[in-house]
Design a protein around this motif. Structure first.
Motif, mmCIF file in Angstrom:
data_model
loop_
_atom_site.group_PDB
_atom_site.id
_atom_site.type_symbol
_atom_site.label_atom_id
_atom_site.label_comp_id
_atom_site.label_asym_id
_atom_site.label_seq_id
_atom_site.Cartn_x
_atom_site.Cartn_y
_atom_site.Cartn_z
ATOM 1 N N UNK A 1 0.832 -1.203 0.000
ATOM 2 C CA UNK A 1 0.000 0.000 0.000
ATOM 3 C C UNK A 1 0.865 1.251 0.000
ATOM 4 N N UNK A 2 1.951 1.205 0.788
ATOM 5 C CA UNK A 2 2.832 2.373 0.854
ATOM 6 C C UNK A 2 3.469 2.637 -0.512
ATOM 7 N N UNK A 3 3.880 1.554 -1.194
ATOM 8 C CA UNK A 3 4.483 1.715 -2.516
ATOM 9 C C UNK A 3 3.500 2.371 -3.472
ATOM 10 N N UNK A 4 2.240 1.939 -3.450
ATOM 11 C CA UNK A 4 1.229 2.516 -4.332
ATOM 12 C C UNK A 4 1.041 4.000 -4.055
ATOM 13 N N UNK A 5 1.085 4.376 -2.776
ATOM 14 C CA UNK A 5 0.941 5.802 -2.440
ATOM 15 C C UNK A 5 2.116 6.608 -2.976
ATOM 16 N N UNK A 6 3.308 6.039 -2.850
ATOM 17 C CA UNK A 6 4.494 6.739 -3.360
ATOM 18 C C UNK A 6 4.450 6.857 -4.881
ATOM 19 N N UNK A 7 4.026 5.763 -5.544
ATOM 20 C CA UNK A 7 3.899 5.819 -6.997
ATOM 21 C C UNK A 7 2.906 6.895 -7.402
ATOM 22 N N UNK A 8 1.776 6.975 -6.684
ATOM 23 C CA UNK A 8 0.763 7.969 -7.030
ATOM 24 C C UNK A 8 1.311 9.389 -6.879
ATOM 25 N N UNK A 9 2.027 9.619 -5.784
ATOM 26 C CA UNK A 9 2.574 10.965 -5.548
ATOM 27 C C UNK A 9 3.484 11.382 -6.694
ATOM 28 N N UNK A 10 4.323 10.457 -7.151
ATOM 29 C CA UNK A 10 5.233 10.780 -8.254
ATOM 30 C C UNK A 10 4.477 10.853 -9.576
ATOM 31 N N UNK A 11 3.527 9.937 -9.780
ATOM 32 C CA UNK A 11 2.784 9.903 -11.038
ATOM 33 C C UNK A 11 1.986 11.184 -11.243
ATOM 34 N N UNK A 12 1.450 11.735 -10.181
ATOM 35 C CA UNK A 12 0.650 12.949 -10.301
ATOM 36 C C UNK A 12 1.485 14.166 -10.680
ATOM 37 N N UNK A 13 2.808 14.045 -10.583
ATOM 38 C CA UNK A 13 3.692 15.123 -11.050
ATOM 39 C C UNK A 13 4.085 14.926 -12.512
ATOM 40 N N UNK A 14 3.585 13.831 -13.135
ATOM 41 C CA UNK A 14 3.903 13.576 -14.543
ATOM 42 C C UNK A 14 5.020 12.582 -14.767
ATOM 43 N N UNK A 15 5.451 11.872 -13.705
ATOM 44 C CA UNK A 15 6.545 10.902 -13.830
ATOM 45 C C UNK A 15 6.029 9.651 -14.550
ATOM 46 N N UNK A 16 6.554 9.378 -15.750
ATOM 47 C CA UNK A 16 6.018 8.314 -16.595
ATOM 48 C C UNK A 16 6.197 6.933 -15.973
ATOM 49 N N UNK A 17 7.361 6.655 -15.405
ATOM 50 C CA UNK A 17 7.622 5.330 -14.843
ATOM 51 C C UNK A 17 6.754 5.103 -13.606
ATOM 52 N N UNK A 18 6.599 6.141 -12.783
ATOM 53 C CA UNK A 18 5.747 6.015 -11.604
ATOM 54 C C UNK A 18 4.309 5.743 -12.013
ATOM 55 N N UNK A 19 3.845 6.409 -13.071
ATOM 56 C CA UNK A 19 2.486 6.180 -13.554
ATOM 57 C C UNK A 19 2.333 4.737 -14.035
#
Length: 400
Positions: free
Chosen positions: A1-19
Protein backbone atom coordinates in the motif's frame (compact mmCIF):
# COMPACT_ATOMS: atom_id res chain seq x y z
CA UNK A 1 0.00 0.00 0.00
CA UNK A 2 2.83 2.37 0.85
CA UNK A 3 4.48 1.72 -2.52
CA UNK A 4 1.23 2.52 -4.33
CA UNK A 5 0.94 5.80 -2.44
CA UNK A 6 4.49 6.74 -3.36
CA UNK A 7 3.90 5.82 -7.00
CA UNK A 8 0.76 7.97 -7.03
CA UNK A 9 2.57 10.96 -5.55
CA UNK A 10 5.23 10.78 -8.25
CA UNK A 11 2.78 9.90 -11.04
CA UNK A 12 0.65 12.95 -10.30
CA UNK A 13 3.69 15.12 -11.05
CA UNK A 14 3.90 13.58 -14.54
CA UNK A 15 6.54 10.90 -13.83
CA UNK A 16 6.02 8.31 -16.60
CA UNK A 17 7.62 5.33 -14.84
CA UNK A 18 5.75 6.01 -11.60
CA UNK A 19 2.49 6.18 -13.55
CA UNK A 20 3.34 2.82 -15.15
CA UNK A 21 4.05 1.26 -11.75
CA UNK A 22 0.83 2.65 -10.30
CA UNK A 23 -1.11 1.25 -13.27
CA UNK A 24 0.47 -2.16 -12.69
CA UNK A 25 -0.58 -2.01 -9.03
CA UNK A 26 -4.21 -1.46 -10.08
CA UNK A 27 -4.04 -4.11 -12.82
CA UNK A 28 -2.66 -6.74 -10.43
CA UNK A 29 -4.33 -5.60 -7.19
CA UNK A 30 -1.00 -5.01 -5.48
CA UNK A 31 -1.36 -2.59 -2.52
CA UNK A 32 -4.72 -1.39 -3.87
CA UNK A 33 -8.00 -2.99 -4.88
CA UNK A 34 -7.80 -4.39 -8.39
CA UNK A 35 -9.34 -1.83 -10.72
CA UNK A 36 -8.86 -2.12 -14.47
CA UNK A 37 -10.38 1.30 -15.12
CA UNK A 38 -7.75 2.93 -12.90
CA UNK A 39 -5.07 0.79 -14.54
CA UNK A 40 -6.19 2.01 -17.97
CA UNK A 41 -6.09 5.63 -16.80
CA UNK A 42 -2.56 5.43 -15.43
CA UNK A 43 -1.20 3.34 -18.30
CA UNK A 44 -2.62 6.02 -20.61
CA UNK A 45 -0.92 8.82 -18.68
CA UNK A 46 2.36 6.92 -18.72
CA UNK A 47 2.03 6.15 -22.44
CA UNK A 48 1.24 9.76 -23.28
CA UNK A 49 4.38 10.74 -21.36
CA UNK A 50 6.39 8.46 -23.69
CA UNK A 51 6.74 5.17 -21.81
CA UNK A 52 6.79 2.43 -24.48
CA UNK A 53 6.03 -0.38 -22.00
CA UNK A 54 2.88 1.48 -20.96
CA UNK A 55 1.93 1.79 -24.63
CA UNK A 56 2.21 -1.99 -24.97
CA UNK A 57 0.20 -2.65 -21.79
CA UNK A 58 -2.49 -0.20 -22.80
CA UNK A 59 -2.82 -1.93 -26.16
CA UNK A 60 -3.01 -5.31 -24.43
CA UNK A 61 -5.86 -4.15 -22.20
CA UNK A 62 -7.82 -3.00 -25.24
CA UNK A 63 -7.16 -6.33 -26.96
CA UNK A 64 -8.16 -8.35 -23.90
CA UNK A 65 -11.15 -6.16 -22.96
CA UNK A 66 -9.77 -5.39 -19.49
CA UNK A 67 -11.47 -2.29 -18.11
CA UNK A 68 -12.69 -1.30 -21.59
CA UNK A 69 -14.67 -2.81 -24.45
CA UNK A 70 -12.51 -4.92 -26.74
CA UNK A 71 -11.09 -2.64 -29.41
CA UNK A 72 -8.40 -4.08 -31.68
CA UNK A 73 -8.04 -0.78 -33.54
CA UNK A 74 -7.05 0.98 -30.29
CA UNK A 75 -4.81 -1.96 -29.41
CA UNK A 76 -3.10 -1.72 -32.78
CA UNK A 77 -2.67 2.06 -32.46
CA UNK A 78 -0.88 1.79 -29.13
CA UNK A 79 1.18 -1.23 -30.20
CA UNK A 80 2.35 0.64 -33.30
CA UNK A 81 3.55 3.54 -31.14
CA UNK A 82 5.32 1.14 -28.79
CA UNK A 83 6.89 -0.79 -31.68
CA UNK A 84 8.25 2.37 -33.26
CA UNK A 85 9.88 3.09 -29.89
CA UNK A 86 11.57 -0.33 -30.02
CA UNK A 87 9.27 -2.31 -27.70
CA UNK A 88 9.69 -5.96 -28.75
CA UNK A 89 6.51 -7.28 -27.09
CA UNK A 90 4.45 -4.82 -29.12
CA UNK A 91 6.11 -6.09 -32.30
CA UNK A 92 5.18 -9.65 -31.34
CA UNK A 93 1.62 -8.56 -30.55
CA UNK A 94 1.30 -6.88 -33.95
CA UNK A 95 2.56 -10.05 -35.58
CA UNK A 96 -0.10 -12.09 -33.81
CA UNK A 97 -2.74 -9.49 -34.68
CA UNK A 98 -2.00 -9.84 -38.40
CA UNK A 99 -1.47 -13.60 -38.22
CA UNK A 100 -4.89 -14.25 -36.66
CA UNK A 101 -6.76 -11.38 -38.33
CA UNK A 102 -7.86 -9.71 -35.09
CA UNK A 103 -9.47 -6.47 -36.22
CA UNK A 104 -7.47 -6.54 -39.45
CA UNK A 105 -7.34 -8.76 -42.51
CA UNK A 106 -5.18 -11.83 -41.91
CA UNK A 107 -1.80 -11.26 -43.59
CA UNK A 108 1.05 -13.76 -43.23
CA UNK A 109 3.63 -11.41 -44.77
CA UNK A 110 2.78 -8.52 -42.47
CA UNK A 111 2.74 -10.89 -39.48
CA UNK A 112 6.16 -12.30 -40.38
CA UNK A 113 7.51 -8.80 -40.88
CA UNK A 114 6.59 -7.91 -37.30
CA UNK A 115 8.04 -11.18 -36.00
CA UNK A 116 11.23 -10.37 -37.91
CA UNK A 117 11.42 -6.93 -36.30
CA UNK A 118 10.75 -8.52 -32.92
CA UNK A 119 13.68 -10.91 -33.37
CA UNK A 120 15.96 -8.05 -34.41
CA UNK A 121 15.01 -6.30 -31.17
CA UNK A 122 15.91 -9.36 -29.08
CA UNK A 123 12.31 -10.44 -28.65
CA UNK A 124 11.51 -13.93 -27.40
CA UNK A 125 9.10 -16.66 -28.36
CA UNK A 126 8.44 -15.80 -31.99
CA UNK A 127 10.83 -17.98 -34.02
CA UNK A 128 8.36 -20.90 -34.03
CA UNK A 129 5.56 -18.56 -35.13
CA UNK A 130 7.75 -17.29 -37.97
CA UNK A 131 8.57 -20.87 -39.01
CA UNK A 132 4.88 -21.77 -39.10
CA UNK A 133 4.29 -18.95 -41.60
CA UNK A 134 7.12 -20.06 -43.93
CA UNK A 135 4.95 -22.00 -46.44
CA UNK A 136 2.64 -18.99 -46.85
CA UNK A 137 5.62 -16.68 -47.22
CA UNK A 138 7.12 -18.91 -49.92
CA UNK A 139 3.81 -18.92 -51.76
CA UNK A 140 3.60 -15.11 -51.57
CA UNK A 141 7.23 -14.84 -52.65
CA UNK A 142 6.60 -17.02 -55.70
CA UNK A 143 3.67 -14.71 -56.50
CA UNK A 144 6.05 -11.74 -56.55
CA UNK A 145 6.02 -10.25 -53.04
CA UNK A 146 9.46 -8.70 -52.54
CA UNK A 147 9.01 -8.50 -48.77
CA UNK A 148 8.05 -12.18 -48.59
CA UNK A 149 11.11 -13.11 -50.67
CA UNK A 150 13.35 -11.22 -48.27
CA UNK A 151 11.74 -12.70 -45.16
CA UNK A 152 12.10 -16.26 -46.47
CA UNK A 153 15.75 -15.64 -47.33
CA UNK A 154 16.48 -13.97 -44.01
CA UNK A 155 14.90 -16.83 -42.04
CA UNK A 156 16.76 -19.49 -44.03
CA UNK A 157 20.06 -17.71 -43.27
CA UNK A 158 19.57 -16.90 -39.61
CA UNK A 159 17.41 -19.78 -38.40
CA UNK A 160 18.44 -22.69 -40.62
CA UNK A 161 21.79 -21.75 -42.20
CA UNK A 162 20.47 -22.91 -45.57
CA UNK A 163 22.59 -20.42 -47.48
CA UNK A 164 22.20 -21.70 -51.04
CA UNK A 165 18.41 -21.75 -50.89
CA UNK A 166 18.42 -18.39 -49.08
CA UNK A 167 20.56 -16.83 -51.81
CA UNK A 168 17.94 -17.63 -54.43
CA UNK A 169 15.20 -15.86 -52.45
CA UNK A 170 17.38 -12.92 -51.49
CA UNK A 171 18.50 -12.42 -55.09
CA UNK A 172 14.92 -11.99 -56.24
CA UNK A 173 14.23 -9.41 -53.55
CA UNK A 174 17.55 -7.60 -54.06
CA UNK A 175 17.07 -7.23 -57.81
CA UNK A 176 13.67 -5.68 -57.03
CA UNK A 177 15.48 -3.12 -54.88
CA UNK A 178 14.87 -4.46 -51.36
CA UNK A 179 17.69 -2.79 -49.33
CA UNK A 180 18.08 -5.37 -46.56
CA UNK A 181 17.96 -8.29 -48.99
CA UNK A 182 20.69 -6.67 -51.08
CA UNK A 183 22.86 -6.06 -48.03
CA UNK A 184 22.45 -9.60 -46.68
CA UNK A 185 23.17 -11.16 -50.08
CA UNK A 186 26.16 -8.84 -50.42
CA UNK A 187 27.46 -10.13 -47.10
CA UNK A 188 27.06 -13.70 -48.38
CA UNK A 189 29.05 -12.90 -51.54
CA UNK A 190 31.72 -11.11 -49.51
CA UNK A 191 32.18 -14.15 -47.27
CA UNK A 192 31.39 -16.91 -49.78
CA UNK A 193 28.39 -18.31 -47.89
CA UNK A 194 26.04 -20.24 -50.16
CA UNK A 195 27.59 -18.54 -53.21
CA UNK A 196 31.06 -18.20 -54.69
CA UNK A 197 33.06 -15.45 -52.99
CA UNK A 198 32.82 -12.36 -55.19
CA UNK A 199 33.85 -8.92 -53.90
CA UNK A 200 32.65 -7.14 -57.05
CA UNK A 201 29.16 -8.60 -56.67
CA UNK A 202 29.22 -7.86 -52.94
CA UNK A 203 30.01 -4.19 -53.60
CA UNK A 204 27.29 -3.99 -56.25
CA UNK A 205 24.72 -5.39 -53.85
CA UNK A 206 25.87 -3.15 -51.01
CA UNK A 207 25.28 -0.20 -53.32
CA UNK A 208 21.69 -1.32 -53.97
CA UNK A 209 21.13 -1.53 -50.23
CA UNK A 210 22.90 1.75 -49.53
CA UNK A 211 20.97 3.68 -52.16
CA UNK A 212 17.80 2.16 -50.72
CA UNK A 213 18.60 3.73 -47.35
CA UNK A 214 19.91 0.75 -45.35
CA UNK A 215 22.45 2.11 -42.87
CA UNK A 216 24.33 -1.18 -42.56
CA UNK A 217 24.68 -1.37 -46.36
CA UNK A 218 25.90 2.24 -46.39
CA UNK A 219 28.56 1.28 -43.84
CA UNK A 220 29.61 -1.76 -45.88
CA UNK A 221 29.72 0.17 -49.16
CA UNK A 222 31.81 2.86 -47.46
CA UNK A 223 34.25 0.17 -46.33
CA UNK A 224 34.50 -1.07 -49.93
CA UNK A 225 35.17 2.48 -51.16
CA UNK A 226 37.76 3.11 -48.45
CA UNK A 227 39.66 -0.13 -49.02
CA UNK A 228 39.06 -0.68 -52.74
CA UNK A 229 37.09 -3.88 -52.17
CA UNK A 230 35.25 -4.89 -55.34
CA UNK A 231 35.37 -1.31 -56.63
CA UNK A 232 37.98 1.38 -57.18
CA UNK A 233 39.19 3.02 -53.98
CA UNK A 234 37.47 6.39 -53.45
CA UNK A 235 37.99 8.15 -50.14
CA UNK A 236 35.45 10.89 -50.91
CA UNK A 237 32.76 8.30 -51.58
CA UNK A 238 33.75 6.38 -48.44
CA UNK A 239 33.28 9.51 -46.35
CA UNK A 240 29.95 10.23 -48.02
CA UNK A 241 28.54 6.77 -47.32
CA UNK A 242 29.91 6.58 -43.78
CA UNK A 243 28.36 9.97 -43.12
CA UNK A 244 24.96 8.79 -44.37
CA UNK A 245 25.15 5.78 -42.06
CA UNK A 246 26.09 7.99 -39.10
CA UNK A 247 23.16 10.29 -39.88
CA UNK A 248 20.95 7.24 -39.27
CA UNK A 249 22.61 6.69 -35.87
CA UNK A 250 24.60 3.68 -37.07
CA UNK A 251 27.21 3.77 -34.32
CA UNK A 252 29.71 1.41 -35.98
CA UNK A 253 30.26 3.97 -38.77
CA UNK A 254 31.51 6.78 -36.52
CA UNK A 255 35.08 5.56 -35.96
CA UNK A 256 35.78 4.62 -39.61
CA UNK A 257 34.31 7.97 -40.70
CA UNK A 258 36.76 9.73 -38.39
CA UNK A 259 39.64 7.63 -39.76
CA UNK A 260 38.71 8.39 -43.37
CA UNK A 261 38.46 12.12 -42.66
CA UNK A 262 41.90 11.96 -41.05
CA UNK A 263 43.31 10.09 -44.05
CA UNK A 264 41.94 12.73 -46.41
CA UNK A 265 43.03 15.76 -44.33
CA UNK A 266 42.09 18.06 -47.17
CA UNK A 267 41.39 20.96 -44.82
CA UNK A 268 41.16 21.99 -41.21
CA UNK A 269 37.51 20.96 -41.29
CA UNK A 270 38.49 17.37 -42.08
CA UNK A 271 40.87 17.20 -39.12
CA UNK A 272 38.44 18.96 -36.81
CA UNK A 273 35.53 16.67 -37.65
CA UNK A 274 37.76 13.59 -37.42
CA UNK A 275 38.89 14.51 -33.91
CA UNK A 276 35.39 15.47 -32.77
CA UNK A 277 33.90 12.20 -33.99
CA UNK A 278 36.64 10.09 -32.41
CA UNK A 279 36.15 11.98 -29.16
CA UNK A 280 32.51 10.93 -29.35
CA UNK A 281 33.60 7.29 -29.74
CA UNK A 282 35.99 7.64 -26.79
CA UNK A 283 33.28 9.20 -24.65
CA UNK A 284 31.22 5.99 -24.96
CA UNK A 285 34.18 3.65 -24.38
CA UNK A 286 35.93 2.54 -21.17
CA UNK A 287 38.18 5.35 -19.91
CA UNK A 288 41.38 3.28 -20.25
CA UNK A 289 40.93 2.82 -24.03
CA UNK A 290 43.15 4.91 -26.29
CA UNK A 291 42.03 5.92 -29.79
CA UNK A 292 44.54 7.00 -32.42
CA UNK A 293 43.94 9.07 -35.52
CA UNK A 294 46.67 9.33 -38.16
CA UNK A 295 46.32 12.07 -40.76
CA UNK A 296 47.47 11.52 -44.33
CA UNK A 297 47.58 8.46 -46.58
CA UNK A 298 51.09 7.76 -47.88
CA UNK A 299 52.85 9.06 -44.76
CA UNK A 300 51.70 10.29 -41.33
CA UNK A 301 51.19 14.07 -41.44
CA UNK A 302 49.68 14.37 -37.97
CA UNK A 303 48.72 12.13 -35.07
CA UNK A 304 46.07 12.56 -32.38
CA UNK A 305 45.59 10.23 -29.42
CA UNK A 306 42.35 10.42 -27.45
CA UNK A 307 41.87 8.78 -24.07
CA UNK A 308 40.18 9.14 -20.69
CA UNK A 309 36.71 9.01 -22.21
CA UNK A 310 37.52 11.80 -24.65
CA UNK A 311 38.77 14.22 -22.01
CA UNK A 312 42.47 13.87 -22.85
CA UNK A 313 43.77 14.71 -26.31
CA UNK A 314 47.44 14.54 -27.31
CA UNK A 315 48.54 15.69 -30.74
CA UNK A 316 51.60 16.03 -32.91
CA UNK A 317 52.05 17.46 -36.40
CA UNK A 318 49.19 19.95 -36.02
CA UNK A 319 48.13 22.32 -33.28
CA UNK A 320 44.82 22.65 -31.46
CA UNK A 321 44.10 26.07 -32.97
CA UNK A 322 43.93 24.44 -36.42
CA UNK A 323 40.92 22.33 -35.44
CA UNK A 324 38.32 24.65 -36.91
CA UNK A 325 35.42 23.91 -39.26
CA UNK A 326 36.73 25.89 -42.22
CA UNK A 327 38.31 24.90 -45.50
CA UNK A 328 41.71 26.49 -44.83
CA UNK A 329 44.62 24.09 -45.45
CA UNK A 330 46.39 22.45 -42.52
CA UNK A 331 49.92 23.51 -41.60
CA UNK A 332 52.07 20.57 -40.55
CA UNK A 333 54.97 20.22 -38.15
CA UNK A 334 57.22 17.15 -37.74
CA UNK A 335 55.39 14.25 -36.09
CA UNK A 336 56.79 12.96 -32.81
CA UNK A 337 57.70 9.28 -33.51
CA UNK A 338 56.60 8.32 -29.99
CA UNK A 339 53.02 9.22 -30.95
CA UNK A 340 53.11 6.55 -33.66
CA UNK A 341 54.04 3.74 -31.30
CA UNK A 342 51.40 1.02 -30.98
CA UNK A 343 49.40 1.44 -27.80
CA UNK A 344 46.13 -0.18 -28.75
CA UNK A 345 45.46 -3.94 -28.69
CA UNK A 346 46.19 -5.77 -31.93
CA UNK A 347 43.48 -7.33 -34.04
CA UNK A 348 44.61 -10.78 -32.97
CA UNK A 349 44.36 -9.76 -29.32
CA UNK A 350 40.88 -8.33 -29.86
CA UNK A 351 39.76 -11.48 -31.67
CA UNK A 352 41.05 -13.79 -28.96
CA UNK A 353 39.47 -11.68 -26.23
CA UNK A 354 36.16 -11.77 -28.13
CA UNK A 355 36.33 -15.57 -28.42
CA UNK A 356 37.07 -15.86 -24.70
CA UNK A 357 34.12 -13.61 -23.87
CA UNK A 358 31.84 -15.62 -26.16
CA UNK A 359 32.89 -18.82 -24.41
CA UNK A 360 32.02 -17.16 -21.09
CA UNK A 361 28.58 -16.18 -22.40
CA UNK A 362 29.38 -12.45 -22.56
CA UNK A 363 28.03 -12.15 -26.11
CA UNK A 364 27.45 -8.38 -26.34
CA UNK A 365 30.91 -7.58 -24.96
CA UNK A 366 32.39 -10.04 -27.44
CA UNK A 367 30.51 -8.32 -30.28
CA UNK A 368 31.89 -4.92 -29.25
CA UNK A 369 35.46 -6.24 -29.37
CA UNK A 370 34.91 -7.83 -32.78
CA UNK A 371 33.52 -4.55 -34.12
CA UNK A 372 36.68 -2.79 -32.92
CA UNK A 373 38.80 -5.40 -34.69
CA UNK A 374 36.79 -5.01 -37.92
CA UNK A 375 37.28 -1.26 -37.78
CA UNK A 376 41.06 -1.85 -37.85
CA UNK A 377 41.08 -4.66 -40.46
CA UNK A 378 37.76 -4.57 -42.34
CA UNK A 379 38.98 -7.02 -45.02
CA UNK A 380 39.87 -9.83 -42.63
CA UNK A 381 37.31 -12.51 -43.44
CA UNK A 382 37.64 -14.50 -40.22
CA UNK A 383 36.49 -11.46 -38.24
CA UNK A 384 33.28 -11.25 -40.25
CA UNK A 385 32.73 -14.99 -39.99
CA UNK A 386 33.20 -14.88 -36.23
CA UNK A 387 30.86 -11.88 -36.07
CA UNK A 388 28.21 -13.80 -38.03
CA UNK A 389 28.51 -16.76 -35.65
CA UNK A 390 28.23 -14.40 -32.71
CA UNK A 391 25.11 -12.72 -34.08
CA UNK A 392 23.62 -16.18 -34.61
CA UNK A 393 24.43 -17.06 -30.99
CA UNK A 394 22.81 -13.83 -29.84
CA UNK A 395 19.71 -14.64 -31.88
CA UNK A 396 19.47 -18.13 -30.40
CA UNK A 397 19.81 -16.73 -26.89
CA UNK A 398 16.59 -14.79 -27.41
CA UNK A 399 14.51 -17.38 -29.27
CA UNK A 400 12.37 -20.28 -28.03
Amino acid sequence: ARAARLYRAAAETGHAVAAYCLAACYALGRGVDQDYSEAIEWYRRSAEAGDEDAMFKLGAMYAQAEGVEQDFEQARRWWLQAAEAGQAQAMQALGQLHEHGDGVESDAVEAAHWYYRCLLNEGKGVSSRFAALLPQLQSQGEAGSTLAQFLVGWFLVHAREQYQEAASWLRRAAESGHPQAARLLGYMYYNGRGVDEDEVEAARLYRIGAEGGDAYAQHNLAMCCAQGVGIESDLDQAIEWYRRAVEQDFAHAVAPLAECLARRSRSRADACEAVQRMMHVAHHAPPDEVFTLVGGESEPLWVVKISDGGRTVGMSGITMDQLTMDEAPLEFEPVDPVMLEEQEPTVDQLLQSAIDLKDDGELLDALNLLDRAITIEPLRTELWLERGDLLWALGNAHQD
